[in-house]
Design an enzyme around this catalytic site. Sequence first.
Site, PDB file in Angstrom:
ATOM      1  N   THR A  53       0.823  -1.217   0.000  1.00 50.75           N
ATOM      2  CA  THR A  53       0.000   0.000   0.000  1.00 50.75           C
ATOM      3  C   THR A  53       0.858   1.268   0.000  1.00 50.75           C
ATOM      4  O   THR A  53       1.910   1.320   0.632  1.00 50.75           O
ATOM      5  CB  THR A  53      -0.898  -0.012   1.253  1.00 50.75           C
ATOM      6  N   GLU A  60      -6.123  -5.952   4.171  1.00 53.78           N
ATOM      7  CA  GLU A  60      -6.275  -7.119   3.274  1.00 53.78           C
ATOM      8  C   GLU A  60      -7.465  -6.927   2.351  1.00 53.78           C
ATOM      9  O   GLU A  60      -8.106  -7.899   1.936  1.00 53.78           O
ATOM     10  CB  GLU A  60      -6.413  -8.425   4.056  1.00 53.78           C
TER      11      GLU A  60
END
Length: 664
Positions: free
Chosen positions: A138, A424
Amino acid sequence: MEALDYHAEERRKAEFNLDEMKIVWAGSRRNYELSDRVARLVASDPVFRKDNRTMLTRKDLFKDTLRKAAHAWKRIIDLRLSEEEANMLRSYVDQPAFTDLHWGMFIPAIKGQGTSEQHEKWLPMAYKMQIIGCYAQTELGHGSNVQGLETTATFDPQTDEFDLHSPTLTSSKWWPGGLGKVSTHAVVYARLITGGQDHGVHGFIVQLRGLDDHLPLPGITVGDIGMKFGSGAYNSMDNGLLRFDHVRIPRNQMLMRVSQVTREGKFVQSDVPRQLVYGTMVYVRQTIVSDASCALARAVCIATRYSAVRRQFGSQNGGPEIQVIDYKTQQSRLFPLLASAYAFRFVGEWLKWLYTDVTQRLQANDFSTLPEAHACTAGLKSMTTSVTADAIEECRKLCGGHGYLSNSGLPELFAVYIPTCTYEGDNVVLLLQVARFLMKTVSQLGSGKKPVGTTAYMGRAEHLMQCRCEVEMAQDWLKPSTILEAFEARAVRMSIACAKSLGKFSNPEDGFAELSPDLVEVAIAHCQLIVVSKFLEKLQQDIPGKGVKRQLEILCNVYALHLLHKHLGDFVATGCITPNQGALANEQLRLLYAQVRPNAIALVDAFNYTDHYLGSILGCYDGNVYQKLYQEAWKDPLNDTVVPDGYLEYLRPILKQHIRTARL
Ligand SMILES: CCCCCCCCCCC/C=C/C(=O)SCCNC(=O)CCNC(=O)[C@H](O)C(C)(C)COP(=O)(O)OP(=O)(O)OC[C@H]1O[C@@H](n2cnc3c(N)ncnc32)[C@H](O)[C@@H]1OP(=O)(O)O
Ligand SMILES: Cc1cc2nc3c(=O)[nH]c(=O)nc-3n(C[C@H](O)[C@H](O)[C@H](O)COP(=O)(O)OP(=O)(O)OC[C@H]3O[C@@H](n4cnc5c(N)ncnc54)[C@H](O)[C@@H]3O)c2cc1C
């Protein structure tokens, strides 16, 4: 002297064999024995104490986490624990740490996306923790949209290296756990560029810090992103930020199972689907479903035990007041959560099987079940974590005022749990993936391609679109085939209705965007069907122990019928059942709650949680709640002195102002 047990009477009421139920919950006798032993090992070790955690400053909490991780590692080595036992030990320590990412994502990423040479080079060091790794995907600007990541890995054929670079502020890696202060290495996801061509996102093993001095390597900027929600909770984790200024790594540090870059800089896509780059997320999503059942069971255990101790109103002739667990409203809020904990446990077991199956197939280059595995892990991760997060908050409310005390364990459990709805994969984004999979399945129905696995019911769409529920009396709802058909009919009807609406749009992507709220509901209906059907399948197994199967049947019916009651609008609107049949389901549900009631305490005892792991005064095994609450209050630092710090500066001047006023 016999230990005091305020729940003794409740425990005597149980109508089933508790020891056998503990084994069902644990999955097998072996699992039960292992997990019991490891839980007690952790509970009895003073280093793993956690009752003071929410009082610690961020720095102290972080150091405490390092200490616990180091001690855990020492215990694992000294006791020669297996990988399975080591995982159990870390989970019973119950404090998010860099080790979660090292063992849970860094190693699986190398295993899943690396070549055998890369396994040989990196895994032995990682297994011995000579290097510690994290999962750096990310960025500040993009999390959900993985294809939108901006970090670049440009191949330089002159030196046979990749040049890793963060070209913009938004390309800074942001969030990876373990990155901020601990990891020496990371699997970094970056856009692969060869010969000026962009080949999309791939994984690279990158060293971040020196192995001798722990200092960031040249070109690397790394740190922690700051405090997160709640006290204690996820603040033990060093979620980090990371920037690269033209950092060079050798070519063989690109994870090359899915695609390769040759010495000449040629990009080679193997016949493995590119989605395997996302494989680590699939693995972790699967583990998150099992973890959801643990977290939910923990909250439910606290709320159930406390509800049996707590009394309010209704004293007759000076006798005891009513236990709050006997209020029907309390039961209708609590027992569906208890049933959901069991339901998620069993669907988690099944998902583990599905994941193992798909992994074996992938090794044999059979990719046929990958879309189903992706849809199931994404959907069930989303559904179970959303339910669990809401349920923890509901359990707090079920405990009244005392639930809001930190030592009830519920505030910290909530704070530590809620990011599972985001990490997730954001839960809505993941449900839209399920919806895409379902719409694709519906669109192929006429093509002769038979739906398989969890969508097999769609192959019976013709029947399910017109079948009528045959329930005439409340007890008819106890028939497994009746329940299953109602859930299948609802899911297929919602899917087909959405597919028809999508068909009205000239551009399918516009239609998908416009109808996305409905598509999310379709995905939820499908996921609920999976959970119900896996619970029913569990009941087909041979389940030994007096009364155990009977209790599970009751819980399965509670799970299914509470969903039916909650989503009655869907069931009635799609014509699966009539409003009257919905009312009969609710009537049956009330009868089921009465059957759960005498077994409630034993059903939460079956989770076999130690008081250490529960970390809750309200949920402690002996139920001696009031005395413990009273004792605990005196341990608060505010009570170290009778008169608080600040009295002289701030309180006294206010309290004495009338003297000054009087003098004026
Ligand atoms: C004992 C073990 C303990 C473990 C403990 C672990 C500790 C846990 C701590 C957790 C810390 C948190 C870590 C993180 O959060 S890591 C970062 C996670 N990030 C995400 O989850 C990002 C979410 N986004 C995505 O997954 C994708 O970008 C998304 C799927 C949303 C979209 O991807 P993309 O744009 O590439 O895909 P398309 O929509 O275009 O679809 C293309 C086709 O690919 C299929 N697909 C997508 N994903 C997968 C997958 N994972 N596997 C298989 N197939 C996939 C998709 O269905 C499309 O298929 P079709 O073309 O057939 O339609
Ligand atoms: C505690 C924690 C730990 C983490 N650990 C890691 C880690 O170890 N490694 C790592 O790489 N990452 C990690 N992450 C990052 C995490 O994976 C991302 O935050 C997550 O994937 C969500 O992405 P996002 O932040 O970009 O949310 P966004 O996508 O920006 O979501 C914002 C909102 O937009 C909505 N939205 C976004 N896209 C769509 C769409 N297509 N359709 C409809 N709605 C949409 C979402 O539903 C949400 O409501 C962690 C995050 C947290 C909170």
